[in-house]
Design a protein around this motif. Structure first.
Motif, PDB file in Angstrom:
ATOM      1  N   GLU A   1       0.853  -1.147   0.051  1.00  0.00           N
ATOM      2  CA  GLU A   1      -0.063  -0.094  -0.171  1.00  0.00           C
ATOM      3  C   GLU A   1       0.928   1.294  -0.007  1.00  0.00           C
ATOM      4  O   GLU A   1       0.437   2.311  -0.574  1.00  0.00           O
ATOM      5  N   ARG A   2       1.911   1.098   0.598  1.00  0.00           N
ATOM      6  CA  ARG A   2       2.849   2.390   0.927  1.00  0.00           C
ATOM      7  C   ARG A   2       4.101   2.355  -0.229  1.00  0.00           C
ATOM      8  O   ARG A   2       4.894   3.181  -0.127  1.00  0.00           O
ATOM      9  N   GLY A   3       4.202   1.347  -0.890  1.00  0.00           N
ATOM     10  CA  GLY A   3       5.374   1.156  -1.749  1.00  0.00           C
ATOM     11  C   GLY A   3       5.427  -0.104  -2.417  1.00  0.00           C
ATOM     12  O   GLY A   3       4.762  -0.997  -2.279  1.00  0.00           O
ATOM     13  N   ALA A   4       6.479  -0.249  -3.043  1.00  0.00           N
ATOM     14  CA  ALA A   4       7.006  -1.533  -3.883  1.00  0.00           C
ATOM     15  C   ALA A   4       8.403  -1.613  -4.034  1.00  0.00           C
ATOM     16  O   ALA A   4       9.144  -0.907  -3.839  1.00  0.00           O
ATOM     17  N   LEU A   5       8.667  -3.096  -4.255  1.00  0.00           N
ATOM     18  CA  LEU A   5      10.128  -3.697  -4.527  1.00  0.00           C
ATOM     19  C   LEU A   5      10.046  -4.312  -5.710  1.00  0.00           C
ATOM     20  O   LEU A   5       9.168  -5.115  -6.132  1.00  0.00           O
ATOM     21  N   ARG A   6      11.185  -4.192  -6.280  1.00  0.00           N
ATOM     22  CA  ARG A   6      11.594  -5.137  -7.541  1.00  0.00           C
ATOM     23  C   ARG A   6      12.996  -5.382  -7.267  1.00  0.00           C
ATOM     24  O   ARG A   6      13.906  -4.619  -7.120  1.00  0.00           O
TER      25      ARG A   6
ATOM     26  N   LEU B   1       6.198 -21.118 -26.784  1.00  0.00           N
ATOM     27  CA  LEU B   1       5.943 -22.060 -25.497  1.00  0.00           C
ATOM     28  C   LEU B   1       5.606 -21.278 -24.317  1.00  0.00           C
ATOM     29  O   LEU B   1       4.651 -22.114 -23.564  1.00  0.00           O
ATOM     30  N   SER B   2       5.783 -20.135 -24.092  1.00  0.00           N
ATOM     31  CA  SER B   2       5.438 -19.527 -22.861  1.00  0.00           C
ATOM     32  C   SER B   2       5.112 -17.995 -22.880  1.00  0.00           C
ATOM     33  O   SER B   2       5.715 -17.425 -23.763  1.00  0.00           O
ATOM     34  N   PHE B   3       4.062 -17.325 -22.223  1.00  0.00           N
ATOM     35  CA  PHE B   3       3.850 -16.192 -22.373  1.00  0.00           C
ATOM     36  C   PHE B   3       3.642 -15.439 -21.000  1.00  0.00           C
ATOM     37  O   PHE B   3       3.342 -16.151 -20.011  1.00  0.00           O
ATOM     38  N   GLU B   4       3.661 -14.270 -20.865  1.00  0.00           N
ATOM     39  CA  GLU B   4       3.417 -13.379 -19.701  1.00  0.00           C
ATOM     40  C   GLU B   4       2.935 -12.016 -20.269  1.00  0.00           C
ATOM     41  O   GLU B   4       3.377 -11.401 -20.920  1.00  0.00           O
ATOM     42  N   GLY B   5       1.614 -11.584 -19.694  1.00  0.00           N
ATOM     43  CA  GLY B   5       0.865 -10.357 -20.151  1.00  0.00           C
ATOM     44  C   GLY B   5       0.635  -9.779 -18.703  1.00  0.00           C
ATOM     45  O   GLY B   5       0.132 -10.061 -17.934  1.00  0.00           O
ATOM     46  N   LYS B   6       1.169  -8.303 -18.654  1.00  0.00           N
ATOM     47  CA  LYS B   6       0.664  -7.524 -17.656  1.00  0.00           C
ATOM     48  C   LYS B   6       0.156  -6.293 -17.897  1.00  0.00           C
ATOM     49  O   LYS B   6       0.653  -5.493 -18.965  1.00  0.00           O
ATOM     50  N   TYR B   7      -0.878  -5.754 -17.240  1.00  0.00           N
ATOM     51  CA  TYR B   7      -1.255  -4.360 -17.108  1.00  0.00           C
ATOM     52  C   TYR B   7      -1.502  -3.808 -16.089  1.00  0.00           C
ATOM     53  O   TYR B   7      -2.383  -4.348 -15.261  1.00  0.00           O
ATOM     54  N   LEU B   8      -0.623  -3.010 -15.405  1.00  0.00           N
ATOM     55  CA  LEU B   8      -0.775  -2.678 -13.897  1.00  0.00           C
ATOM     56  C   LEU B   8      -0.927  -1.031 -13.857  1.00  0.00           C
ATOM     57  O   LEU B   8      -0.148  -0.071 -14.508  1.00  0.00           O
ATOM     58  N   HIS B   9      -1.842  -0.831 -12.943  1.00  0.00           N
ATOM     59  CA  HIS B   9      -2.068   0.703 -12.692  1.00  0.00           C
ATOM     60  C   HIS B   9      -1.849   0.788 -11.315  1.00  0.00           C
ATOM     61  O   HIS B   9      -2.011  -0.356 -10.622  1.00  0.00           O
ATOM     62  N   ASN B  10      -1.804   1.980 -10.581  1.00  0.00           N
ATOM     63  CA  ASN B  10      -1.831   2.362  -9.254  1.00  0.00           C
ATOM     64  C   ASN B  10      -3.091   2.963  -8.682  1.00  0.00           C
ATOM     65  O   ASN B  10      -3.214   3.347  -7.696  1.00  0.00           O
ATOM     66  N   SER B  11      -4.264   3.179  -9.659  1.00  0.00           N
ATOM     67  CA  SER B  11      -5.002   4.068  -8.989  1.00  0.00           C
ATOM     68  C   SER B  11      -6.049   3.641  -7.737  1.00  0.00           C
ATOM     69  O   SER B  11      -6.629   4.392  -7.261  1.00  0.00           O
ATOM     70  N   ALA B  12      -5.986   2.198  -7.716  1.00  0.00           N
ATOM     71  CA  ALA B  12      -7.140   1.717  -6.798  1.00  0.00           C
ATOM     72  C   ALA B  12      -6.592   1.542  -5.259  1.00  0.00           C
ATOM     73  O   ALA B  12      -7.157   1.210  -4.250  1.00  0.00           O
ATOM     74  N   THR B  13      -5.494   1.969  -4.915  1.00  0.00           N
ATOM     75  CA  THR B  13      -4.770   2.025  -3.622  1.00  0.00           C
ATOM     76  C   THR B  13      -5.050   3.426  -2.788  1.00  0.00           C
ATOM     77  O   THR B  13      -5.138   3.371  -1.845  1.00  0.00           O
ATOM     78  N   ASP B  14      -5.857   4.096  -3.703  1.00  0.00           N
ATOM     79  CA  ASP B  14      -6.201   5.356  -2.922  1.00  0.00           C
ATOM     80  C   ASP B  14      -7.596   5.199  -2.505  1.00  0.00           C
ATOM     81  O   ASP B  14      -8.641   5.695  -3.341  1.00  0.00           O
ATOM     82  N   VAL B  15      -7.971   4.882  -1.388  1.00  0.00           N
ATOM     83  CA  VAL B  15      -9.309   4.480  -0.936  1.00  0.00           C
ATOM     84  C   VAL B  15     -10.107   5.925  -0.881  1.00  0.00           C
ATOM     85  O   VAL B  15     -11.589   5.364  -1.219  1.00  0.00           O
ATOM     86  N   ASN B  16      -9.674   6.883  -0.708  1.00  0.00           N
ATOM     87  CA  ASN B  16     -10.603   8.072  -0.737  1.00  0.00           C
ATOM     88  C   ASN B  16     -10.953   8.463  -2.282  1.00  0.00           C
ATOM     89  O   ASN B  16     -11.571   9.614  -2.163  1.00  0.00           O
TER      90      ASN B  16
END
Lengths: 384, 384, 384, 384
Positions: B274-279, C160-175
């Motif tokens: 919630e407050r940060g990320a690590l990679r 043989l293998s794949f990975e797809g990602k789509y990442l945003h951060n908007s849902a961590t702000d509960v307010n």
């Protein structure tokens, strides 16, 4: 049995600062990393400025002789190789003695503190089986070795432009006492000697020798703490900026410094040829970046782009650990030591040679002179 | 003198494949890397399946005992620690004997080949001073240690999502004979055992244990060459895809495989809190990427962004080489060995423990079961 | 003169949120980026839920018709193309009307809110010259187009293998109040619909369709603020983890989420084939990473390594700005619009088609079902 | 209504090469990217060397006046701003006329072809509301704007060292005819003028003005094809290497060239201060790398490391597209145009000013002179 028949190369080590320890590590680790070594190697004795330290080191790392008198090692019949890891200012005298005594010699960079000294050393006669060479450990990083191969194969064609950098951050802390590497009365120069010698050698190795250089030095902190904690007038360059041309007409810059915060051990180069380009950074020691300018350039990219060649731990003769295990800084020293000892065992000349050390010395000296007279570009006298 | 009074920890090494050699390297290199070690350590004996090999190894690396009978080492009064580097299938029996014999034990991952075996081992009574632990060497990479610190300090807050991957490329060469790690009759499993165990441990260590997992295995080459050169039916997963939830509700995936060309030793993770990320990626072993979500988010960027924390060689107790020298894969094993031997010397429990090994075993077993019944998510039974 | 004889494609735009504006930008910018367009294009009218807004938009961007009644545009003889940028839940009804009215239709993803709706739409009869298609703008990024070329040329071989990602951060702000994209009663789904649809399409386009998927959804904040500022029960997945297999046996994962702090618009994929691999990240929109596993693997690296292919702005038909000018997100929409309008002008079918939209819908629906019954992998029914 | 009351800034555009088109794009795109602009802007007329081209451009981009006589625009009462995008050699005469005619003037870099010309121009009297400025578009990239903020806030402290580079690859193709930018009789200089002017401005903007510079030019291909296809003697530098000092004592290098294969639009800088460092590359236009040297330096890394600040599209006043959508090269021009037109609308001085243009001209002139006399460092005369 076979093990016992191997020739053992017996090393006398002068100095046990970080380089002395690194060389010892390299020698003692050879059996792990190289399969079926045709020779054995042993650090037989160590010389430091304190008998107590010499004894402690000898005890800890299994050396037989502990001394404060380098002549004990230089003149010992039980020693084949003198390994010089002392401050720069002492190299000249030691080199003369050790070479005169018929020993093979491995010398940490830079060779000496002046081109005149270096010239004399490089001209000393060698006798049968006497092998002398320099430690320019960065030549022995896998990506640098791969870069050399690619250049020799003509993959980047005529070299047009280059950039070399070696950046540290240690000089921005004014309260940190200057060590001998910051004291030009011991080191013979400043950061140009300490870090610049690496870059000058590396680019000379890869791009051919510089024939013309101009220099600009920088002292950002004219006063700092000396080794005695007292105020001390900085007498050595903290950063140095060099422009130069190689004999084949490539132009470029070399920047070295200890004023660059945000760096760790940031040695890097970029080399641009007619047919391709190369990039490397020591902080990414697993990769060489190679650009093939003869690749197809078609819409949406064709095949043009930098390839991050996987050098990793893929030394041709390394058997440990996995060739895919990320490599670190120590590999350069390990491979340098392996190559030098192999040369000694085989009685074959070693490169980087003392003459390579002389070349670096000359470039540094011309660069300092140029700086003193306003930066005008000056000729670097040829080495032979 | 003081040197001589140090307690020497005497190790009996079982197996001398790549891990056996790596452990030997670690033990013998401790004096270089760690200043003033309060103990000494020695690999006293080695056991392999061939007397010739055992003798060659003992000769080359200075071990006193060379045997093909592990009981010689396990029962020797001159040995304090049994270090298990044999194929997985043999771990169980050896562990029982060695623990029963009162030895301290260091065991390469995975602990056993089934959760049942592992459970029995983890429950064995230990006697005074008997220290047992697992080798999960990736816990001991500087960036992973730093990640653990940041998580423990609350820097990334409640963990919401994770991803762990360990990708190799060895299984795409169908003509390369399968080794014991590809043979589930020796290994107990496939890539989930070999590479997955590392990731499961690492994410458990950093994010807390998984309580629910679903699995999907993949065999891309049902037939390949066996170790005898004959056609061989692949009996172990070549890639494995796991989805899971931790007890605190974090969700994510683990992907391991040997079908991924373009990879070397590509262990990596991403952890989102919630407050940060690590990679982190093992192929960039000098850095931990940390994102501080509490930093200012202002126009033109504020202070938000991933910081590439300089872990480099900055282990708290490492004295060699420079803390800024690029680190490589060996450091994980070196630091793991140092920590284990320190624990033994101090008579203090070591983590990762056998119970940590049991946890990994359980997750793997549940993941395999889930895969066999179509991937439905199943509960991981708690470890204690 | 010639200019005046060009056919003008007249567009009626439904919705003017961020996508409506982006489409308008694309249409109006075509003349800058594409030389000698064989057609002209104009956004003739706009429909939003507020007459005031429609008029303001029409005034600002030079549109002739401003309305709140989509039928005005759908039934206008002065409009050739209906461009649907409204919330998902309205797509179905509008699609039916617009296709029934004989218009060409461009529809923002996802096609509908259920596979049943989507199936009906994809089956609607089209009349001469009626061209329908989806906006999957990420297909039109230069590196993605290059990836497709390389795959079609067999450069990476069997996948043989794949990975797809789509990442945003908007849902961590509960307010932060939930928008319609977080409300499954308007959107039809959660992040799987909003971001997952992009990844499912992209991987389907590149690797072939998924035939089996398992799903795991995550809601980290069961209660948050709704659009009215009141407490609101989260009704849509905030992250979604999918495992799947393609019809050719490739296995992999798709991860989408809005819980991942430290991300911006982090769409990425990795595709591993027998002969090579591909990697892409939207946050590095200038490059495609390509690994050629057929390149020489020799000591010190050979030629193996990821090549960062320079896609930059090198669209085959782009004349502005420089092909070497760093590209941004807008290029995907620009090229998507250009391709769609070119298809309409030429009366040729457009891909991604409505059937492609149906495929994405089916995968999402099966993934949601799988999640509801514990994650077991389920078959994705074929699309035709 | 309100729309109609806005003041419209009427622009006369001189030249329609890549910069003329880019400026037109910027003006016409302002309404998409900036919410509630307090002014309107229109490119009213265009002047090129061919009436046919002027008419075609005017027709395509909706301009009212098409001419080959710049005086038509300069003297038109319907034009407020003259936007100079012609070859360098014509700037001086046009600037004099346009400023004399009371117009606001926006001038592409470099200001003129000599410091003498530039000095005269910068000294011309301006009348009420007459706003003049330079296009140094790279100042307006989000990461550069963020760098300026950080420097002004003291985040990197006293600047000690800098490096600026701008590398292209166009000059390595000997068969590609030299354009006017490679012809010093039209351009006034070579790559130092074309690319170097950007870097000199950027570093002056961020680090303060250079007071001393030394130069080294390079022509790798003395003969190449001219614009007429005939052999042509290269008369302009293809690469240029500059060393310099700022008035505050920072030292560093500037390297520009078109001989560097593997580059696209590779503008980059590194700035090292006492308290921190900054790095930027135009080919990664979404990020500014910032190192905070005041962060904790603890074992295993502390908090030290470069933070990749997310600048992305987060201009303070940009409303389109998402602030997280990857940005491209065009944003620099867009923001530059927005800022200039805002200054004109408000009647406030604009920076970069003509005096900033004069500064760049002086540095380039001194660098060329230094090069001609062997690279000795020379003083840059102050600008006011």
């Amino acid at each position: 049995m076979q093990q016992n028949e191997k020739k053992t190369l017996r090393i006398g080590l002068l100095g046990f600062g970080s380089m002395g320890k690194t060389h010892t590590w390299s020698v003692q680790n050879l059996p792990f990393f190289y399969a079926s070594l045709p020779f054995a190697a042993e650090v037989v004795g160590v010389c430091t400025t304190s008998q107590e330290k010499s004894e402690r080191v000898a005890d800890e790392f299994g050396m037989k002789i502990a001394t404060t008198d380098e002549d004990v090692l230089i003149n010992s019949p039980d020693i084949d190789i003198i390994d010089i890891c002392t401050p720069n200012i002492y190299h000249y005298k030691t080199l003369k003695k050790a070479i005169g005594a018929g020993k093979s010699v491995l010398c940490e960079k830079p060779l000496c503190v002046s081109a005149e000294e270096a010239k004399e050393i490089a001209a000393l006669p060698l006798f049968g089986g006497q092998i002398c060479g320099m430690v320019f450990n960065n030549r022995w990083l896998a990506p640098v070795m791969r870069a050399k191969q690619l250049i020799d194969e003509g993959r980047i064609g005529r070299i047009l432009s280059f950039e070399g950098k070696y950046l540290h951050n240690s000089a921005t802390d004014v309260n940190r006492p200057a060590g001998w590497k910051q004291d030009s009365t011991v080191c013979g120069g400043g950061v140009l000697f300490d870090l610049g010698s690496h870059v000058i050698d590396l680019l000379g190795f890869l791009c051919g020798p510089l024939v013309e250089v101009g220099g600009m030095s920088q002292i950002a902190y004219p006063t700092r703490k000396g080794r005695d904690g007292q105020d001390w007038e900085t007498n050595a360059d903290e950063s140095f900026y060099l422009t130069g041309k190689t004999k084949d007409g490539a132009c470029g810059t070399i920047t070295v410094g200890k004023l660059q915060v945000g760096t760790n051990d940031d040695l890097s180069f970029e080399i641009y040829g007619e047919r391709g380009a190369l990039r490397f950074s020591l902080m990414e020691p697993n990769w060489l970046y190679y650009y093939d300018n003869t690749a197809t350039d078609a819409p949406i990219g064709g095949m043009r782009g930098f390839t991050r060649i996987e050098c990793v731990s893929r030394y041709p003769d390394l058997c440990f650990p996995s060739p895919k295990a990320p490599a670190g800084w120590l590999y350069g020293h390990l491979a340098s030591m392996h190559a030098f000892l192999s040369a000694v065992a085989d009685g074959k000349p070693f490169s980087p040679s003392l003459n390579d050390g002389l070349y670096v010395q000359k470039v540094m000296e011309v660069a300092y002179t140029s700086d003193q007279i306003g930066g005008i570009r000056m000729e670097v006298p040829p080495c032979s």
